[in-house]
Design a protein around this motif. Structure first.
Motif, short mmCIF file in Angstrom:
data_model
loop_
_atom_site.label_atom_id
_atom_site.label_comp_id
_atom_site.label_asym_id
_atom_site.label_seq_id
_atom_site.Cartn_x
_atom_site.Cartn_y
_atom_site.Cartn_z
N GLN A 560 0.83 -1.20 0.00
CA GLN A 560 0.00 0.00 0.00
C GLN A 560 0.87 1.26 0.00
N GLU A 561 1.66 1.45 1.05
CA GLU A 561 2.45 2.67 1.16
C GLU A 561 3.69 2.63 0.28
N TYR A 562 4.18 1.46 0.00
CA TYR A 562 5.38 1.31 -0.83
C TYR A 562 5.04 0.40 -2.01
N PRO A 563 5.74 0.60 -3.14
CA PRO A 563 6.80 1.57 -3.40
C PRO A 563 6.26 2.99 -3.59
N LEU A 564 7.18 3.96 -3.65
CA LEU A 564 6.79 5.36 -3.83
C LEU A 564 6.96 5.85 -5.26
N ASP A 565 7.72 5.12 -6.06
CA ASP A 565 7.97 5.53 -7.45
C ASP A 565 7.38 4.51 -8.41
N GLN A 566 6.78 5.01 -9.49
CA GLN A 566 6.20 4.10 -10.47
C GLN A 566 7.31 3.46 -11.31
N GLY A 567 7.00 2.29 -11.84
CA GLY A 567 7.99 1.59 -12.65
C GLY A 567 7.76 0.09 -12.60
N ILE A 568 8.72 -0.64 -13.15
CA ILE A 568 8.68 -2.10 -13.17
C ILE A 568 9.52 -2.63 -12.00
N TYR A 569 8.92 -3.52 -11.22
CA TYR A 569 9.59 -4.11 -10.06
C TYR A 569 9.60 -5.63 -10.21
N GLU A 570 10.51 -6.26 -9.47
CA GLU A 570 10.62 -7.71 -9.48
C GLU A 570 10.29 -8.27 -8.10
N LEU A 571 9.52 -9.35 -8.09
CA LEU A 571 9.33 -10.13 -6.88
C LEU A 571 10.41 -11.20 -6.86
N GLN A 572 11.22 -11.19 -5.79
CA GLN A 572 12.32 -12.13 -5.70
C GLN A 572 12.32 -12.83 -4.35
#
Length: 653
Positions: A560-572
């Motif tokens: 919810q609160e994180y992340p703060l920046d939009q973009g592509i993230y990885e679940l690792q």
């Protein structure tokens, strides 16, 4: 009158020095013999009187000049706060995304007002509290305040203005003999609630700096979704909005895995909406973004997406009469397992994504317990009754889902005439409502008294044929009639394929190809029988461990609160890539419409409305309760010194 440095008043004892000099300054007179003593005595008396008066006046002017100088150094001021000892300043600086709008100087509004505060507040040596959309810092010294302002950047969540007032009131409750000068610096968008007058303290001064202006033009990318998915390609559609802005031949670009993949152009008219379409290859892990160029606001010019790799979903059918289901759950998309209850290996249940109970006469207690755990932790369940069920065992299963119970059986013809078009289940099934549809007829089934259930399909008598029951994060689908009997025409209906296909799709939430920052997002991933290593969310700039719960072979991630920046993230997990996720800013701030604050300012004398921070700070200082008087006492000291000079020069003995 009060003093900023009252300890300096101790130097008033220096007034004794000129007084002692005057008292001990002795003058000796000589006696001279003269013939007419009468006249000399008269002259002598007159000289002594005039000399004594002159010295007293000079002494008084010196003492007054010295006293005025000492008082000036103690910095006196007049407090107009009805005897209250302190007055402090609280500043709320809105650093939400809408403050990216450019001011007249060509600099975004947040930076303009940060610079203004850094410049003006350096002139103050008092402690100031700073509120932003992510922090509330109380009584900062000038150096700490400067550091916080310099590091302050845009934040994806906009704090409600009434929440700010509640925070201020909460601090004031813990302070006695303290009033506040409050500066609320924001564009006061319509998405914010109007200011609650009950939160206004009559003793405080509220300075509302309205950063909105007449330029409300903006173009935004609102959303993106999968319109169609085939075995070889995927159709992506994006929704664009224009807010009072005209743009001809607006270029919209598609980046796939960071490379430019395609472009298209659209013409945007004021307050119009457009769709753009792109085709991308299927069968691979695709992540990317759609972007456009709009110099008004930047945060809504890009929208990231991630299309997960197409994985076969595991479907388990327990029972008989499932030949039509084998035609729906084809091998290219599903791993289908069929078994009778007698041959069922319950250890395979946790690995499934969808389980269909197909016309079992009764539900055993062990199977019911396994199904309850499965729905609670993993996937969806479809229940199709047989023509002659053990109602007691079925009710025990339904009650374990807090769904209600079966009350009766019917054996007359009923037509399926009601389709709940508004239900999210049918979002991508019907483009519009169908009126000339040939509805199927069923001749037997069961009537239920359900709770926490919503109908998907209904009979002509308004009883439910297919119901959706939510249980934790998954769903139980109850079909009130057996489907394998010859009298049942539903298996030949055009509805059968999308209904049963969506039973499996809904369990995976396949339509969501991005998540919104600031909203509660839940992602369920298959982690198998892995160790207890936490799942991390990572990109090149950020790494954090989200809230997560593990059960059997799946892990549920909540953000919810994180992340703060939009973009592509990885679940690792253990440096192993599990899935890619796309996060985007909420588009709620794209609409640049603002609240009218003038009625509030007109209704309250202590609410002051400004269109610039510079003017607010200047008038706020002029209105400050502490009226400095030190410069007045400097003038008094100069006046008394000049008076002494004049007395010595022009007053004769």
């Amino acid at each position: 009158m009060q003093f900023k440095y009252p300890e300096i008043l101790f130097f008033l004892f220096l007034l004794l020095i000129p007084l002692l000099i005057h008292l001990f300054q002795l003058q000796k007179f000589k006696k001279e013999a003269f013939t007419n003593v009468q006249f000399l005595k008269k002259i002598d008396l007159e000289s002594r009187k005039s000399s004594k008066l002159k010295k007293l006046l000079i002494l008084l002017s010196r003492m007054l000049a010295l006293a005025a100088l000492i008082i000036a150094f103690s910095q006196p001021y007049i407090n107009k706060s009805d005897g209250l000892q302190q007055r402090k300043t609280i500043i709320y600086l809105d650093n939400s995304m809408s403050l990216q709008a450019m001011g007249a100087s060509g600099i975004d509004q947040l930076q303009v007002n940060k610079n203004m505060l850094l410049d003006k507040l350096n002139e103050k040596d008092q402690e100031i509290s700073l509120i932003s959309n992510q922090k509330f810092l109380i009584d900062l010294d000038p150096k700490s305040l400067n550091n916080e302002l310099i590091s302050l950047d845009f934040h994806p969540l906009k704090k409600d203005i009434n929440q700010v007032l509640l925070q201020i009131n909460g601090v004031q409750k813990n302070k006695t003999n303290t009033l506040y000068d409050i500066y609320l610096i924001s564009d006061f968008q319509n998405i914010n609630n109007r200011i609650d007058s009950n939160l206004i303290n009559d003793l405080n001064d509220y300075n509302l700096v309205n950063l909105s202006n007449e330029k409300t033009e903006n173009i935004s990318i609102d959303t993106i979704w999968i319109a169609k998915k085939d075995t070889d390609q995927i159709t992506l559609k994006a929704h664009l909005s224009s807010w009072q802005m005209t743009e001809k031949d607006l270029s919209v670009s598609l980046f796939l895995n960071e490379d430019l993949y395609g472009k298209t152009t659209v013409t945007m008219l004021p307050d119009s909406k457009k769709e753009v379409e792109f085709l991308v290859p299927a069968g691979i892990l695709n992540s990317g973004k759609i972007s456009l160029t709009d110099h008004r606001l930047n945060f809504d010019n890009e929208l990231y997406f991630s299309i997960p790799e197409m994985k076969k979903r595991n479907v388990l059918i327990i029972g008989t009469g499932h030949h039509f289901l084998e035609r729906i759950y084809k091998k290219n998309e599903f791993n289908l397992t069929t078994t009778t209850y007698a041959d069922l290996d319950q250890s395979i249940i946790p690995a499934q994504d969808l389980i269909i109970i197909s016309e079992l006469d009764k539900i055993s207690k062990p199977l019911g317990q396994s199904l309850e755990v499965f729905v609670k932790q993993k996937g969806n369940l479809v229940i199709i009754p047989s023509t002659d069920i053990d109602i007691g065992t079925y009710n025990a299963l339904l009650e374990s889902f807090q769904a209600g119970r079966i009350t009766d059986k019917f054996q007359e013809d009923k037509s399926v005439t009601g389709i709940n078009y508004d239900h999210p289940f049918f979002n991508q099934v019907f483009e519009k409502e169908v009126y000339n549809f040939q509805y199927p007829v069923l001749s037997q089934g069961y009537i239920g008294d359900f709770k926490n259930a919503s109908p998907l399909l209904q009979f002509d008598d308004l009883t439910d044929f297919v119901s959706e029951i939510r249980y934790f994060d998954n769903k139980v689908y109850w079909i009130s009639s057996p489907l394998s009997s010859q009298e049942n025409k539903f298996v030949n209906s055009p509805l059968i394929v999308p209904i049963f296909y969506n039973f499996s799709v809904q369990s995976k939430n396949d339509g969501a190809i991005y998540l919104t920052i600031g909203q509660q997002n839940e992602i369920t991933i298959d982690t198998g029988n892995s160790d207890d290593s936490p799942v991390k969310i990572i990109n090149k700039d950020t790494e954090f461990i989200p809230m997560q719960t593990k059960s059997s072979e799946v892990t549920k991630i909540t953000t919810q609160e994180y992340p703060l920046d939009q973009g592509i993230y990885e679940l690792q997990s253990n440096a192993k890539l599990l899935q890619r996720l796309a996060f985007n800013y909420d588009r709620i701030e794209s609409d640049l419409n603002f609240n009218d604050l003038s009625p509030l300012a007109d209704a309250y004398e202590n609410i002051h409305l400004y269109d610039s921070l510079d003017k607010a700070l200047k008038e706020g200082n002029d209105r400050n309760n502490n009226k400095d008087l030190w410069h007045l006492f400097i003038i008094f000291a100069l006046v008394f010194l000049i008076l002494e000079i004049l007395l010595q020069k022009f007053l004769k003995n």
